[in-house]
Write an enzyme that holds these catalytic residues in place. Sequence first.
Site, short mmCIF file in Angstrom:
data_model
loop_
_atom_site.label_atom_id
_atom_site.label_comp_id
_atom_site.label_asym_id
_atom_site.label_seq_id
_atom_site.Cartn_x
_atom_site.Cartn_y
_atom_site.Cartn_z
N HIS A 53 14.89 1.00 59.78
CA HIS A 53 16.18 1.16 60.43
C HIS A 53 16.85 -0.21 60.61
O HIS A 53 16.20 -1.25 60.51
CB HIS A 53 15.99 1.82 61.79
CG HIS A 53 15.59 3.26 61.71
ND1 HIS A 53 15.41 4.04 62.82
CD2 HIS A 53 15.33 4.07 60.64
CE1 HIS A 53 15.06 5.27 62.46
NE2 HIS A 53 15.01 5.30 61.14
N GLU A 55 18.03 -1.68 63.32
CA GLU A 55 17.54 -2.45 64.47
C GLU A 55 16.19 -3.09 64.16
O GLU A 55 15.91 -4.21 64.60
CB GLU A 55 17.42 -1.56 65.70
CG GLU A 55 18.71 -0.91 66.14
CD GLU A 55 18.93 0.47 65.55
OE1 GLU A 55 19.50 1.32 66.23
OE2 GLU A 55 18.51 0.70 64.38
N CYS A 78 17.23 5.35 67.94
CA CYS A 78 16.28 6.44 68.18
C CYS A 78 15.44 6.13 69.42
O CYS A 78 15.07 4.98 69.68
CB CYS A 78 15.39 6.67 66.97
SG CYS A 78 14.41 5.24 66.44
N CYS A 88 13.51 2.49 67.87
CA CYS A 88 14.47 1.38 67.85
C CYS A 88 14.86 0.98 69.27
O CYS A 88 15.13 -0.19 69.54
CB CYS A 88 15.70 1.76 67.04
SG CYS A 88 15.36 1.85 65.27
#
Length: 208
Positions: A53, A55, A78, A88
Amino acid sequence: MSAPDDARHMARAIELAQARMGETWPNPAVGCVLVNDGEVVAEAATAQGGRPHAEEQAVPAAGDRAKGATAYVTLEPCGARSSGRKSCAHFLAEAGVARVVIAALDPSPFASGRGTERLRQAGLEVETGLMADEALALCEGFLHRLETGRPLVRISETGDGFDARFTASPRADLMGELSRLGEAGYTRLWVSPGDLADSLKEQGLLKV
């Protein structure tokens, strides 16, 4: 951070996500920008294939400068993961990020308010809604698949930014074909103008 600065950094996060459209399914394309003392210290977008992801990439790239920073994220981080790995929201909190500006909330089961809740519980300042419409447009296919189980289909001349081209006979079971592709993880497909597009439109399966 001033409102114009917030808008400028979120616009950059959206730009990063736009550049990855069509490459990140089954996950949406998300952009993240980390800013500390007015300086951009890291930026990232969802990687090809949906992992890692945004992040997850931006936080390590910022290093120690993530502490006290503001994170601009196009979609709610998330709060949990199907794999059980660190979310994240945890990444941002553990890095010492002080503030998170989120464009759009994520209705998926692993976010849906859980990400913002975890951030606030960890003591981070959280703001939502900045440039939400622009951010939601980036993940329209992802959201459509969540709601219907099928990828969203639009007419396009080039297919730029789409997961794949939808090819089927106009007389086929189009609902079944799209459901199968949704199960495979596709979120946003394109068709050229013509008989297939007309059939999809007649059945309410074409986004116009």
